[in-house]
Write a protein that holds these residues in place. Structure first.
Motif: not given
Length: 72
Positions: A1-5
């Motif tokens: 899982m990768k958190f992106i912004s």
């Protein structure tokens, strides 16, 4: 899982990006926060989110979680 912004260089966004990055690092989470060119309007930035998320989803080939840059 990768958190992106993503964020732009306008106003407080760079400081908020650093704050979010620090939080993600402290939690030991995989993330990608990208500096983008400024948009002509707030609406254009909002409209860009689905495209950005899809690009990161295809690249990661895994679950991605979108976080607004001001998320804490």
């Amino acid at each position: 899982m990768k958190f992106i912004s993503f964020y732009t260089a306008n106003g407080t966004y760079p400081a908020l990006a650093k704050q979010l990055e620090t939080s993600l690092i402290n939690q030991g989470l995989d993330y990608e926060i990208e500096l983008l060119d400024s948009f002509d309007s707030w609406r254009e930035g909002v409209d860009n989110k689905p495209k950005f998320i899809l690009e990161k989803l295809c690249k990661a080939k895994d679950t991605v979680v979108w976080l607004d840059i001001y998320t804490e």
